[in-house]
Design an enzyme around this catalytic site. Structure first.
Site, PDB file in Angstrom:
ATOM      1  N   GLU A  24       5.953  -3.778  -9.825  1.00 15.90           N
ATOM      2  CA  GLU A  24       4.552  -3.995  -9.453  1.00 15.90           C
ATOM      3  C   GLU A  24       3.680  -2.830  -9.898  1.00 15.90           C
ATOM      4  O   GLU A  24       4.176  -1.756 -10.237  1.00 15.90           O
ATOM      5  CB  GLU A  24       4.429  -4.204  -7.943  1.00 15.90           C
ATOM      6  CG  GLU A  24       5.047  -3.086  -7.111  1.00 15.90           C
ATOM      7  CD  GLU A  24       4.121  -2.566  -6.024  1.00 15.90           C
ATOM      8  OE1 GLU A  24       2.913  -2.460  -6.291  1.00 15.90           O
ATOM      9  OE2 GLU A  24       4.632  -2.255  -4.936  1.00 15.90           O
ATOM     10  N   LYS A  85      -7.253  -4.335  -6.583  1.00 14.98           N
ATOM     11  CA  LYS A  85      -5.961  -4.667  -5.991  1.00 14.98           C
ATOM     12  C   LYS A  85      -5.858  -6.184  -5.994  1.00 14.98           C
ATOM     13  O   LYS A  85      -6.589  -6.868  -5.270  1.00 14.98           O
ATOM     14  CB  LYS A  85      -5.865  -4.115  -4.564  1.00 14.98           C
ATOM     15  CG  LYS A  85      -4.504  -4.322  -3.905  1.00 14.98           C
ATOM     16  CD  LYS A  85      -4.501  -3.712  -2.510  1.00 14.98           C
ATOM     17  CE  LYS A  85      -3.163  -3.900  -1.825  1.00 14.98           C
ATOM     18  NZ  LYS A  85      -3.171  -3.358  -0.436  1.00 14.98           N
ATOM     19  N   VAL A 105       2.832  -7.071  -4.442  1.00 21.52           N
ATOM     20  CA  VAL A 105       4.142  -7.714  -4.440  1.00 21.52           C
ATOM     21  C   VAL A 105       3.992  -9.215  -4.661  1.00 21.52           C
ATOM     22  O   VAL A 105       4.690  -9.811  -5.489  1.00 21.52           O
ATOM     23  CB  VAL A 105       4.885  -7.427  -3.121  1.00 21.52           C
ATOM     24  CG1 VAL A 105       6.103  -8.336  -2.961  1.00 21.52           C
ATOM     25  CG2 VAL A 105       5.309  -5.962  -3.056  1.00 21.52           C
ATOM     26  N   SER A 139       0.493 -10.316   5.399  1.00 19.64           N
ATOM     27  CA  SER A 139       0.509 -10.188   3.951  1.00 19.64           C
ATOM     28  C   SER A 139       0.969 -11.476   3.273  1.00 19.64           C
ATOM     29  O   SER A 139       1.886 -12.165   3.738  1.00 19.64           O
ATOM     30  CB  SER A 139       1.444  -9.047   3.541  1.00 19.64           C
ATOM     31  OG  SER A 139       1.622  -9.020   2.137  1.00 19.64           O
ATOM     32  N   ALA A 140       0.340 -11.763   2.117  1.00 16.32           N
ATOM     33  CA  ALA A 140       0.763 -12.900   1.292  1.00 16.32           C
ATOM     34  C   ALA A 140       2.143 -12.676   0.689  1.00 16.32           C
ATOM     35  O   ALA A 140       2.758 -13.623   0.184  1.00 16.32           O
ATOM     36  CB  ALA A 140      -0.252 -13.137   0.174  1.00 16.32           C
ATOM     37  N   ASP A 141       2.643 -11.438   0.758  1.00 17.68           N
ATOM     38  CA  ASP A 141       3.977 -11.148   0.227  1.00 17.68           C
ATOM     39  C   ASP A 141       5.028 -12.064   0.851  1.00 17.68           C
ATOM     40  O   ASP A 141       5.959 -12.514   0.169  1.00 17.68           O
ATOM     41  CB  ASP A 141       4.370  -9.700   0.502  1.00 17.68           C
ATOM     42  CG  ASP A 141       3.510  -8.691  -0.227  1.00 17.68           C
ATOM     43  OD1 ASP A 141       2.626  -9.099  -1.008  1.00 17.68           O
ATOM     44  OD2 ASP A 141       3.716  -7.481   0.008  1.00 17.68           O
ATOM     45  N   LYS A 158       7.053  -2.018   4.880  1.00 17.98           N
ATOM     46  CA  LYS A 158       6.407  -0.737   5.150  1.00 17.98           C
ATOM     47  C   LYS A 158       6.391  -0.464   6.650  1.00 17.98           C
ATOM     48  O   LYS A 158       6.088  -1.346   7.451  1.00 17.98           O
ATOM     49  CB  LYS A 158       4.991  -0.731   4.581  1.00 17.98           C
ATOM     50  CG  LYS A 158       4.960  -0.795   3.058  1.00 17.98           C
ATOM     51  CD  LYS A 158       3.544  -0.734   2.537  1.00 17.98           C
ATOM     52  CE  LYS A 158       3.527  -0.721   1.018  1.00 17.98           C
ATOM     53  NZ  LYS A 158       3.938  -2.021   0.432  1.00 17.98           N
TER      54      LYS A 158
END
Length: 313
Positions: A24, A85, A105, A139-141, A158
Site C-alpha cells: 500500500e 488518502k 488497505v 474502516s472499509a478495510d 492498529k
C-alpha cells in the site's frame, strides 16, 4: 481492468511468472513523515526482493491506478502538495479527476485483486474505531478483506482501534484470521493482545495451502495473516496505552474525524513516544513484507500454486 498502469519492473515480473507482493501507499502519503516514508518503501521493497518476489507498490498518480512505482515516483508521491488518502470508495472519482494519492488497505486490496496479485503486505489493518457505537466509524478495510481474494499479512489491527470489536466483525464477515506462530491477535506495536485466535500457521507453505483450499472451495475473500512484530522491536502494550489515550483525547478536543483520525493519532503517538512508535512501525512493516514474500514464493511452487482465474503463472 483497463485503468491499471504497470511499472516496467512489475510488468516484467508478471509476464515472467515471478511471484508478486502488493504494497500500500497510504503509509507514504499519510502514515509516516518525510523522509522516513520514502526510506521505508525502499527497505520494504528490498525485503520482498531478498525473499525471491517482486514488490508492487500501488498508488494513484495523476488519475492512473499504478501497479508498481519507481523510486522517483515514491519520492514525488511522498511530497506531492495535493496528495490524497484514497480508499476504495474514492477510486473511481480519483481516476476521473486526475488525482494523486496513496491507496489505503481497502483500495490496495481492490487494485491488487484486479491485477491478479494474490499476496499483500501492510503494517496494520483498519477496523472498528473506539466509540464506533456512537458514530459508526468502521474502516472499509474490513469489508474489502471479506471480498478481495488475497492473503493479507499485517501485524494485526492498529492498536488505536477497538480490537475486540474489530476481531468480532472480521469473524462475522467470514474472514479467516490466522496467527503466524501465535495464538493471540497482535496489537500492532505490541506482539500480543488478550484476544485469542482459533487459527494458527507455522510456515509460509501452510498459509499458501490454506489459501489454495479456501479458493478451491469457492469461499469469498481471502485470509488475514496476523504476524507479530519482532520481539526486539515491540513496544509493550502497557507502555503505549497511555499515549493512545492521550492521542484519542487530543483528537476529540480538536474535532478530528473521518479519514484524518488515523494519521492524527499515529503522528501524536509518534511524537509522544519520541519516535519509538515510528521505529516500531517501520520494523513491523518490514517483517510483514518478508513473510508476504515467502508466502508468494510458496504460492508460485508447483505444490502450492494458486488455482484461480486471472492468477499469473
Amino acid at each position: 481492468m483497463s485503468a491499471l498502469s504497470w511499472s516496467a519492473e512489475a510488468a516484467a515480473a508478471r509476464d515472467a511468472g515471478q511471484p508478486l507482493v502488493a504494497l500500500e501507499s497510504a503509509i507514504v502519503t499519510h502514515g509516516m513523515p518525510w523522509p522516513t516514508n520514502r526510506d521505508t518503501v525502499a527497505a520494504v521493497e528490498a525485503e520482498v526482493r531478498a525473499a525471491g518476489a517482486e514488490p508492487a507498490t500501488i498508488a494513484v498518480l495523476e488519475g492512473e491506478a499504478r501497479i508498481g512505482l519507481t523510486a522517483e515516483e515514491v519520492a514525488a508521491l511522498a511530497q506531492h502538495p495535493e496528495r490524497r488518502k484514497i480508499s476504495v470508495a474514492d477510486l473511481g472519482h480519483a481516476l476521473a479527476t486526475g488525482a494523486t494519492g496513496g491507496t489505503t488497505v481497502a483500495a490496495t486490496l481492490h487494485l491488487a485483486a484486479a491485477a491478479g496479485i494474490a499476496v499483500f503486505a501492510t503494517g496494520g489493518i483498519g477496523g472498528v474505531h473506539r466509540g464506533a457505537e456512537m458514530d459508526w466509524d468502521i474502516s472499509a478495510d474490513l469489508a474489502m478483506l471479506a471480498r478481495a481474494p488475497l492473503i493479507t499479512v499485517a501485524a494485526g489491527a492498529k492498536a488505536i482501534l477497538d480490537l475486540p470489536r474489530t476481531l468480532e466483525l472480521l469473524e462475522s464477515l467470514g474472514v479467516p484470521v490466522i496467527g503466524y506462530r501465535t495464538d493471540h491477535l497482535p496489537a500492532f506495536w505490541s506482539r500480543g493482545s488478550a484476544l485469542p485466535l482459533t487459527l494458527r500457521a507455522e510456515t509460509a507453505g501452510e498459509i499458501a495451502e490454506s489459501f489454495r483450499h479456501h479458493r478451491n472451495l469457492g469461499l469469498p475473500g481471502g485470509l488475514l495473516i496476523a504476524n507479530p512484530i519482532p520481539a526486539a522491536d515491540e513496544i509493550p502494550a502497557a507502555r503505549i496505552a497511555p499515549w493512545i489515550d492521550e492521542a484519542e483525547e487530543a483528537a476529540r478536543a480538536e474535532g478530528i474525524t473521518g479519514k484524518a483520525v488515523t494519521p492524527f493519532l499515529l503522528d501524536h503517538i509518534g511524537r509522544r513516544s519520541d519516535g519509538a512508535a515510528l521505529t516500531a512501525n517501520v520494523a513491523l512493516v518490514r517483517n510483514n513484507a518478508r513473510l508476504a514474500a515467502e508466502i508468494a514464493v510458496a504460492l508460485a511452487t508447483e505444490t502450492g500454486r494458486l488455482d484461480r482465474p486471472g492468477a499469473h503463472r
